[in-house]
Design an enzyme around this catalytic site. Structure first.
Site, PDB file in Angstrom:
ATOM      1  N   ASP A 161       0.837  -1.203   0.000  1.00  0.00           N
ATOM      2  CA  ASP A 161       0.000   0.000   0.000  1.00  0.00           C
ATOM      3  C   ASP A 161       0.873   1.255   0.000  1.00  0.00           C
ATOM      4  OD1 ASP A 161      -2.176  -1.702   0.235  1.00  0.00           O
ATOM      5  OD2 ASP A 161      -2.332  -1.442   2.409  1.00  0.00           O
ATOM      6  N   ASP A 190      -0.604  -3.695  -4.269  1.00  0.00           N
ATOM      7  CA  ASP A 190      -1.906  -3.865  -3.640  1.00  0.00           C
ATOM      8  C   ASP A 190      -2.752  -2.607  -3.843  1.00  0.00           C
ATOM      9  OD1 ASP A 190      -4.063  -4.831  -2.259  1.00  0.00           O
ATOM     10  OD2 ASP A 190      -3.133  -4.748  -0.292  1.00  0.00           O
ATOM     11  N   ASP A 194      -5.475   2.570   1.951  1.00  0.00           N
ATOM     12  CA  ASP A 194      -6.315   1.623   2.682  1.00  0.00           C
ATOM     13  C   ASP A 194      -6.551   2.120   4.106  1.00  0.00           C
ATOM     14  OD1 ASP A 194      -6.683  -0.117   0.616  1.00  0.00           O
ATOM     15  OD2 ASP A 194      -5.544  -1.783   1.493  1.00  0.00           O
ATOM     16  N   ARG A 243     -12.254  -0.261  -6.643  1.00  0.00           N
ATOM     17  CA  ARG A 243     -12.102   0.271  -5.278  1.00  0.00           C
ATOM     18  C   ARG A 243     -11.741   1.766  -5.275  1.00  0.00           C
ATOM     19  NH1 ARG A 243      -9.107  -4.529  -1.725  1.00  0.00           N
ATOM     20  NH2 ARG A 243     -10.503  -6.211  -2.365  1.00  0.00           N
TER      21      ARG A 243
END
Length: 521
Positions: A161, A190, A194, A243
């Site tokens: 991330d 990834d 997040d 996302r």
């Protein structure tokens, strides 16, 4: 700074210098924290000010960043870390101390509070190195580039991330950053942002997120539902598979973002997640809003969005697109003031303002970019030895002298309780007052022409003294934060020429009241 702390910082700097890390203390006149003014959910729960009022240091390595954190008097001592240069695995090592908990191979903002990390000078690039927030609060990350952080292959960092937050993180502002990968999971990456395991009260503004399989999530699983609320505004999402974000159980306010080439799906509220989606521009993308890949429904409230060459899949048991004609299926109340740009200018205003290295320009709410009143220094200041920082110019025990400029001016606000008036704060009468409709809100004084203001007095109504909690004073022309603190009092700041000044109450005990909002040159 106490002498012992000063010596500890000097010793740490010497150690860091021996190891190739450069971290120098700067005089406060050369310091710059957040500019442009935080908006959104990060203004709630006491507000987000980062390291404002604290010592400022310059860092050119990851080890120097960790050294700065570990050299503070405590884990909550405010600090502004100005970063310049390329930060990578080769110059990022673990540093130990009582005020930090760092690690090698990642920028570790763990078990700390009141920290600003801001890129300055020629820019700050975190190359294959992620920024990790854990058990942290009141954090600002601003004007940096984070690129190509991997979870597989070599080198790896931060679970792949660019920026991640987890485990009781709250009040975070991620602003004017450039976050990018070079592919998806198959290539070892990834996510770009997040948030999980009780991450709350976050604003993500004026960032660019590019070339990644995943933009970001709020909630790591369908049982991780205690995150949010989060505001996303004036961000660019480009060439992202999905996302943007994924919302599990969380509430998000998503406005004035530009989405281009989302190849699989976009905003994905599920498992009770809710998204208020206002005045965004979606272009050349697929399934930009809905509940996808699950039968656990999410909800959305939509208004003012533009869908330009957007395609929609067919509904199924685990696929619930909002389109082709998105309509609201819930209602979401927003507790803070904000300005919406018309959706048709969002691509242009986001291109002018989003990302690192844009001068941290912001929208004026009417499709034009403007430069905040205070910006980070563009040249490297002269290094100095650490010294005690001056008192933060947010409060003063002595009332200002001169004419109360509020008398005869105008006023407005975010809301008003029954029986109160915006005009009551500028009538010179302590027997009348304004209160917001809820426990937080904005009250402003305004003039028809630019007026120089350097101090204000907030006077509470009789019988409600002490009700006002955390606050910010804003230059309403630019959104810049002039001062922040708590409690009604005399507040001073550098003289600023403006047409409108706002006192924003972000927390209170009982009903907050403002009997007089006095302004002085």
């Amino acid at each position: 700074m106490r002498r012992s702390v000063a010596w500890r910082l000097l010793a740490a700097l010497a150690t860091a210098a021996a190891g190739g890390a450069i971290c120098v203390a700067l005089p406060m006149s050369q310091a710059s924290a957040a500019t442009g003014g935080v908006t959104g959910y990060a203004t709630q729960n006491g507000g987000t000010t980062g390291g404002a009022g604290g010592q400022t240091v310059r860092a050119t390595t990851g080890t120097a960043i960790h050294t700065a954190l570990c050299s503070r008097a405590s884990s909550s001592t405010p600090i502004i870390i100005q970063v310049e240069g390329t930060i990578n695995h080769g110059n990022t090592t673990k540093v130990s101390g009582s005020s930090c908990n760092t690690a090698a191979g990642v920028i570790e903002i763990k078990e700390v509070s009141n920290v600003t990390i801001v890129g300055v000078g020629g820019g700050a690039v975190f190359d294959q190195l992620g920024i990790h927030l854990r058990s942290a609060s009141n954090i600002i990350v601003q004007n940096v580039t984070v690129r190509n952080v991997k979870k597989s292959g070599s080198p790896t960092s931060n679970g792949g991330d660019a920026i991640s937050m987890e485990s009781s993180v709250h009040n975070v502002w991620i602003d004017h950053n450039s976050l990018l990968a070079s592919g998806g999971e198959d290539e070892g990456y990834d996510s770009l942002i997040d948030m999980k395991a009780s991450t709350n009260y976050v604003t993500v503004s004026y960032n660019t997120l590019r070339n990644s399989g995943r933009g970001g999530l709020i909630g790591s699983s369908d049982s991780d539902l205690a995150n949010g609320p989060v505001t996303f505004h004036h961000n660019l999402y480009s060439n992202i598979e999905s996302r943007t974000p994924l919302l599990r159980g969380a509430t998000a306010h998503i406005y004035n973002n530009y989405y281009a080439n989302l190849t699989k799906s976009g905003i994905n509220p599920r498992a009770g997640g809710k998204a208020k989606v206002d005045n965004n521009y979606f272009k050349d993308s697929a399934d930009v809003l809905g509940t996808f890949y699950t039968d656990l429904p999410g909800y959305w409230q939509v208004s003012g969005n533009i869908f330009d060459n957007v395609t929609w899949s067919a509904p199924s048991s685990d696929n619930h697109p909002a389109g082709p004609n998105p309509t609201s299926n819930t209602s979401i109340s927003i507790p803070y003031a904000y300005q919406l740009d018309p959706a048709n200018c969002v691509p242009q205003i986001v291109a002018a303002t989003a990302g690192a290295g844009t001068g941290m320009q912001v929208s004026n709410g009417n499709c034009s970019a403007q430069t905040p009143t205070a910006t980070p220094p563009t040249t490297s200041p002269t290094p100095t030895t650490p010294s005690s920082p001056p008192t933060s110019p947010t409060t003063s025990p002595n009332p200002p002298s001169g004419t109360n400029l509020s008398i005869g001016a105008g006023s407005d606000g975010s809301s008003k309780a029954s029986g109160t008036s915006y005009g009551d704060v500028r009538d010179g009468n302590l027997g009348t007052h304004w209160s917001p409709a809820g426990s937080t809100g904005d009250i402003s004084i305004k003039w028809s022409s630019a007026t120089a203001v350097s101090s204000i007095i907030i006077r509470e109504a009789s019988g409600s003294a002490g009700n006002i909690g955390s606050w910010q004073v804003l230059n309403a022309d630019t959104g810049g934060v002039l001062a922040s603190g708590s409690g009604a009092r005399t507040i001073t700041f550098p003289s600023t020429s403006l047409k409108k000044i706002t006192f924003r109450i972000s927390s209170s005990t009982g009903t907050p009241t403002v009997a007089e909002f006095e302004t002085y040159a």
